[in-house]
Structures are given as structure tokens and as C-alpha cells.
Enzyme design. Structure first.
Site, PDB file in Angstrom:
ATOM      1  N   LYS A  59      35.001  38.192  30.242  1.00  0.00           N
ATOM      2  CA  LYS A  59      33.838  37.943  29.380  1.00  0.00           C
ATOM      3  C   LYS A  59      33.586  39.133  28.454  1.00  0.00           C
ATOM      4  O   LYS A  59      32.635  39.118  27.667  1.00  0.00           O
ATOM      5  CB  LYS A  59      32.579  37.732  30.238  1.00  0.00           C
ATOM      6  CG  LYS A  59      32.676  36.594  31.228  1.00  0.00           C
ATOM      7  CD  LYS A  59      32.642  35.257  30.535  1.00  0.00           C
ATOM      8  CE  LYS A  59      32.658  34.117  31.525  1.00  0.00           C
ATOM      9  NZ  LYS A  59      33.351  32.945  31.016  1.00  0.00           N
ATOM     10  N   SER A  60      34.389  40.184  28.583  1.00  0.00           N
ATOM     11  CA  SER A  60      34.108  41.407  27.816  1.00  0.00           C
ATOM     12  C   SER A  60      34.110  41.183  26.305  1.00  0.00           C
ATOM     13  O   SER A  60      33.226  41.717  25.614  1.00  0.00           O
ATOM     14  CB  SER A  60      35.084  42.518  28.199  1.00  0.00           C
ATOM     15  OG  SER A  60      34.824  42.915  29.512  1.00  0.00           O
ATOM     16  N   LYS A  74      43.068  49.851  36.712  1.00  0.00           N
ATOM     17  CA  LYS A  74      42.060  50.922  36.695  1.00  0.00           C
ATOM     18  C   LYS A  74      42.637  52.278  37.133  1.00  0.00           C
ATOM     19  O   LYS A  74      42.188  53.318  36.660  1.00  0.00           O
ATOM     20  CB  LYS A  74      40.856  50.544  37.555  1.00  0.00           C
ATOM     21  CG  LYS A  74      40.028  49.422  36.924  1.00  0.00           C
ATOM     22  CD  LYS A  74      38.766  49.145  37.690  1.00  0.00           C
ATOM     23  CE  LYS A  74      37.980  48.018  37.045  1.00  0.00           C
ATOM     24  NZ  LYS A  74      36.693  47.763  37.680  1.00  0.00           N
ATOM     25  N   ASP A 104      31.031  51.403  36.302  1.00  0.00           N
ATOM     26  CA  ASP A 104      30.674  50.311  37.217  1.00  0.00           C
ATOM     27  C   ASP A 104      29.441  50.661  38.062  1.00  0.00           C
ATOM     28  O   ASP A 104      28.522  49.853  38.191  1.00  0.00           O
ATOM     29  CB  ASP A 104      31.855  49.976  38.141  1.00  0.00           C
ATOM     30  CG  ASP A 104      32.972  49.256  37.388  1.00  0.00           C
ATOM     31  OD1 ASP A 104      32.685  48.609  36.355  1.00  0.00           O
ATOM     32  OD2 ASP A 104      34.136  49.352  37.822  1.00  0.00           O
ATOM     33  N   ASN A 120      31.799  49.335  56.945  1.00  0.00           N
ATOM     34  CA  ASN A 120      33.071  48.746  56.523  1.00  0.00           C
ATOM     35  C   ASN A 120      33.829  48.240  57.735  1.00  0.00           C
ATOM     36  O   ASN A 120      33.680  48.751  58.846  1.00  0.00           O
ATOM     37  CB  ASN A 120      33.910  49.810  55.782  1.00  0.00           C
ATOM     38  CG  ASN A 120      35.046  49.183  55.003  1.00  0.00           C
ATOM     39  OD1 ASN A 120      34.855  48.167  54.343  1.00  0.00           O
ATOM     40  ND2 ASN A 120      36.234  49.759  55.093  1.00  0.00           N
ATOM     41  N   TYR A 167      30.869  38.242  40.709  1.00  0.00           N
ATOM     42  CA  TYR A 167      30.084  37.612  39.654  1.00  0.00           C
ATOM     43  C   TYR A 167      30.535  36.156  39.464  1.00  0.00           C
ATOM     44  O   TYR A 167      31.718  35.837  39.599  1.00  0.00           O
ATOM     45  CB  TYR A 167      30.245  38.454  38.371  1.00  0.00           C
ATOM     46  CG  TYR A 167      30.237  37.657  37.098  1.00  0.00           C
ATOM     47  CD1 TYR A 167      31.394  37.486  36.373  1.00  0.00           C
ATOM     48  CD2 TYR A 167      29.085  37.022  36.674  1.00  0.00           C
ATOM     49  CE1 TYR A 167      31.403  36.721  35.232  1.00  0.00           C
ATOM     50  CE2 TYR A 167      29.077  36.268  35.532  1.00  0.00           C
ATOM     51  CZ  TYR A 167      30.249  36.115  34.819  1.00  0.00           C
ATOM     52  OH  TYR A 167      30.253  35.354  33.695  1.00  0.00           O
TER      53      TYR A 167
HETATM   54  P1  ATR Z   1      37.680  46.529  45.470  1.00  0.00           P
HETATM   55  O1  ATR Z   1      38.313  47.300  44.357  1.00  0.00           O
HETATM   56  O2  ATR Z   1      37.222  45.143  45.095  1.00  0.00           O
HETATM   57  O3  ATR Z   1      36.633  47.303  46.180  1.00  0.00           O
HETATM   58  P2  ATR Z   1      39.526  47.121  47.608  1.00  0.00           P
HETATM   59  O4  ATR Z   1      39.572  48.545  47.161  1.00  0.00           O
HETATM   60  O5  ATR Z   1      40.787  46.434  48.005  1.00  0.00           O
HETATM   61  O6  ATR Z   1      38.884  46.201  46.499  1.00  0.00           O
HETATM   62  O7  ATR Z   1      38.483  47.038  48.825  1.00  0.00           O
HETATM   63  C1  ATR Z   1      38.167  45.834  49.432  1.00  0.00           C
HETATM   64  C2  ATR Z   1      36.978  46.066  50.390  1.00  0.00           C
HETATM   65  O8  ATR Z   1      36.574  44.788  50.905  1.00  0.00           O
HETATM   66  C3  ATR Z   1      37.326  46.913  51.598  1.00  0.00           C
HETATM   67  O9  ATR Z   1      36.165  47.612  51.987  1.00  0.00           O
HETATM   68  C4  ATR Z   1      37.708  45.843  52.635  1.00  0.00           C
HETATM   69  O10 ATR Z   1      37.577  46.259  53.987  1.00  0.00           O
HETATM   70  P3  ATR Z   1      38.767  47.088  54.711  1.00  0.00           P
HETATM   71  O11 ATR Z   1      38.646  48.485  54.189  1.00  0.00           O
HETATM   72  O12 ATR Z   1      38.484  46.968  56.159  1.00  0.00           O
HETATM   73  O13 ATR Z   1      40.043  46.391  54.290  1.00  0.00           O
HETATM   74  C5  ATR Z   1      36.663  44.814  52.334  1.00  0.00           C
HETATM   75  N1  ATR Z   1      37.002  43.438  52.800  1.00  0.00           N
HETATM   76  C6  ATR Z   1      37.884  42.577  52.275  1.00  0.00           C
HETATM   77  N2  ATR Z   1      37.874  41.386  52.921  1.00  0.00           N
HETATM   78  C7  ATR Z   1      36.913  41.500  53.895  1.00  0.00           C
HETATM   79  C8  ATR Z   1      36.395  40.613  54.887  1.00  0.00           C
HETATM   80  N3  ATR Z   1      36.854  39.360  55.045  1.00  0.00           N
HETATM   81  N4  ATR Z   1      35.423  41.071  55.687  1.00  0.00           N
HETATM   82  C9  ATR Z   1      34.941  42.324  55.552  1.00  0.00           C
HETATM   83  N5  ATR Z   1      35.380  43.222  54.646  1.00  0.00           N
HETATM   84  C10 ATR Z   1      36.357  42.807  53.808  1.00  0.00           C
END
Ligand code: ATR
Length: 277
Positions: A16-17, A66, A102, A151, A221
Site C-alpha cells: 500500500k506504500s 530489510k 516501524d 516469547n 494489518y
Molecule cells: P518478524 O520480522 O515478523 O518479527 P520473525 O523475526 O521471524 O518475524 O519473528 C517471528 C516471531 O513470531 C518470533 O517471536 C516467533 O517466536 P519464536 O522466537 O519462538 O520462533 C513468533 N511466532 C511465530 N509463530 C508463533 C506462534 N504460532 N506462536 C507464538 N509465537 C510465534
């Protein structure tokens, strides 16, 4: 002459940017062009080199570039350094400056648009990936009474807590907890910065984290009522939000960084809002 800007990602169709930035340009009378670039995987540098040669002044970056953008820069803001990732670059001669808006966009949406203060509040941040990392310092600047980072993989939350403690300017209490330790705790503002919603999954949290007056904020979003927001709603939470405001506010930050004029975001937020039901 019309100044050129773009967003690069792969995929990029959904972005959407261009809509947001062209709407800002029209409301602030800025003569810019803003396009979408589908970056070939492994080809970030060549694509951006080409865009600069063609007169590009700045670029926004979305997944999966990124980290490439962060590497590409010759100078990085503290927010970009902390996130280890850039979502905006500015080109000035040979210099490439990296920013990450962000987190600051998220806080501006919460405090300015949604009118929920973080100062002296109990804040829960779910997730410890890139999105959570970007939000960390902007949260601390707001001086919450307590910031809990929870987490699925506890070690990553603990790493964020260490970073928070190193960068702390105020006396905030910061804790890193597994989801299971949240049972019985309640918070004023709860952010879902996990990527669980993208797969329609729910982080394994207890519904006790929500109070009736809490704000439940989904960083994703346009996903409607995600499992996280559904849990909040069924627990009696009245204030639900998704990342549309964050998207608009991070764009406004980049726009004012590039153009020196801050656009009003209310119109694009209205136009991009997908109802939460
Ligand atoms: P982003 O850039 O969107 O933050 P990321 O760096 O891959 O993506 O991080 C994903 C985050 O979502 C992590 O905190 C991940 O938890 P883990 O560190 O344990 O992997 C979390 N995550 C993804 N799926 C999840 C789920 N089903 N339940 C809980 N946490 C989840």
C-alpha cells in the site's frame, strides 16, 4: 523535476506504500513519483544501484530485504542499528542512510491516534523477532511502569531484555517471560508482535492478560479479527486495533524525513482500515 521514490520487496503487489505516499504528496503539494519494485531474490544491491542511477532519492524496504538494506547503507540511525534492519533508505550523493521507522510509527499510532498512553502503564510485548525488536526502544522512551517481553522461545526474549537494559534511559522494569508465566498477570496494553496471525495461529497466552479497559494491538494489518484479537474480544476487551495506523505512521515518518514536511495520516488510515469483525 519530479523526485523518485519507491518501495522494494518480493512479493510487492500487495504493498500500500505507493497509495500512501502519493496521497501524502498530494496533501502536502510535493512533486514526487513513488513506484513499486519487485526485487529479485539475491539481487537487492543491483536493483537499488540501478534505481539510484536513474535518480532515485529514497526507498522503503519490505520483506525479505530489510537486512540487505541495512547492509547496503553507509550510515545507520540508532533505531536501524538496534533492529539490525532498515525499512527506509535515503540517498544523498554517495551516502546511503538507513532508518527504521516501524517502532516509532507503532508508538505514534498508539499514543497519538488511539490515545492510549504507555507512560507508567503495564505493557506486554508478545514476540521477540524483528517486529518486536524494532518496537523495543520506542516503547522504553515512553517510560512504561513495566515492560514484559514474552516469547515462545524464551532465550530470544531474554536477549531483547539485555538490549533493553543496555539502552535504558529511564527506570523501567523490563522482564522476559515464557508465555506460561503470564497466567494471572494483567496488562494495560498488549501488543502481538509475533508472526502467528499470518498463519491464523494464536500465541499460547492466558486470557488473564486482558482487562476490560486494555488495548489489544495486533501488529499485522488487514487480517480482520485475528485469533489474538478474537481472544481479546471474547475476554471483554473493548479497545482493539490492528497495524493499519502503524503502517501509515511509519510511512509518514519516512515521508517527513525525505521531504521535510509531515503529512496528516488520518485520511489514509480511514481509507485503508479493514473492519475488525
Ligand atoms: P518478524 O520480522 O515478523 O518479527 P520473525 O523475526 O521471524 O518475524 O519473528 C517471528 C516471531 O513470531 C518470533 O517471536 C516467533 O517466536 P519464536 O522466537 O519462538 O520462533 C513468533 N511466532 C511465530 N509463530 C508463533 C506462534 N504460532 N506462536 C507464538 N509465537 C510465534
Amino acid at each position: 523535476m519530479t523526485d523518485k521514490y519507491a518501495v522494494i520487496g518480493n512479493p510487492i503487489d500487495f504493498s500500500k506504500s505507493p497509495f500512501i505516499h502519493m496521497s501524502f504528496a498530494s496533501s502536502t503539494q510535493q512533486d514526487i513519483e513513488y513506484t513499486k519494485i519487485l526485487g529479485p531474490l539475491g539481487g537487492f544491491k543491483e536493483t537499488v544501484d540501478q534505481f539510484r542511477k536513474a535518480g532515485g532519492r529514497g526507498i522503503n524496504i519490505t520483506a525479505p530485504f530489510k537486512l540487505d538494506a541495512f547492509q547496503y547503507a553507509s550510515k545507520r540511525s540508532p533505531a536501524a542499528e538496534l533492529a539490525g534492519a532498515a525499512n527506509a533508505l535515503s540517498f544523498a550523493g554517495d551516502e546511503v542512510i538507513a532508518e527504521n521507522f516501524d517502532g516509532v510509527g507503532l508508538v505514534r499510532d498508539v499514543v497519538h491516534n488511539l490515545k492510549h498512553q504507555l507512560k507508567d502503564k503495564r505493557v506486554l510485548l508478545l514476540g521477540a523477532g524483528g517486529a518486536a525488536r524494532g518496537a523495543l526502544l520506542p516503547f522504553l522512551y515512553e517510560a512504561p511502569e513495566l515492560l514484559v517481553i514474552a516469547n515462545r522461545t524464551l532465550s530470544k526474549a531474554q536477549e531483547l531484555k539485555r538490549i533493553a537494559e543496555k539502552n535504558q534511559t529511564q527506570q523501567n522494569q523490563v522482564s522476559a517471560l515464557p508465555f506460561s508465566a503470564l497466567a494471572g498477570m494483567q496488562f494495560d496494553v498488549i501488543f502481538n508482535a509475533t508472526s502467528a496471525s499470518l498463519r491464523n495461529e494464536l500465541p499460547a497466552i492466558s486470557a488473564t492478560v486482558f482487562g476490560a479497559e486494555s488495548l489489544a494491538y495486533e501488529l499485522a494489518y488487514a487480517k480482520g479479527l485475528t485469533p489474538f484479537l478474537q481472544l481479546a474480544k471474547s475476554s471483554g476487551v473493548k479497545h482493539l486495533a490492528d497495524g493499519v495506523g502503524m503502517l501509515a505512521e511509519q510511512a509518514a515518518e519516512a515521508f517527513s524525513w525525505w521531504r521535510g514536511v509531515r503529512p496528516d495520516t488520518s485520511k489514509v488510515i480511514r481509507e485503508l482500515t479493514v473492519p475488525l469483525n
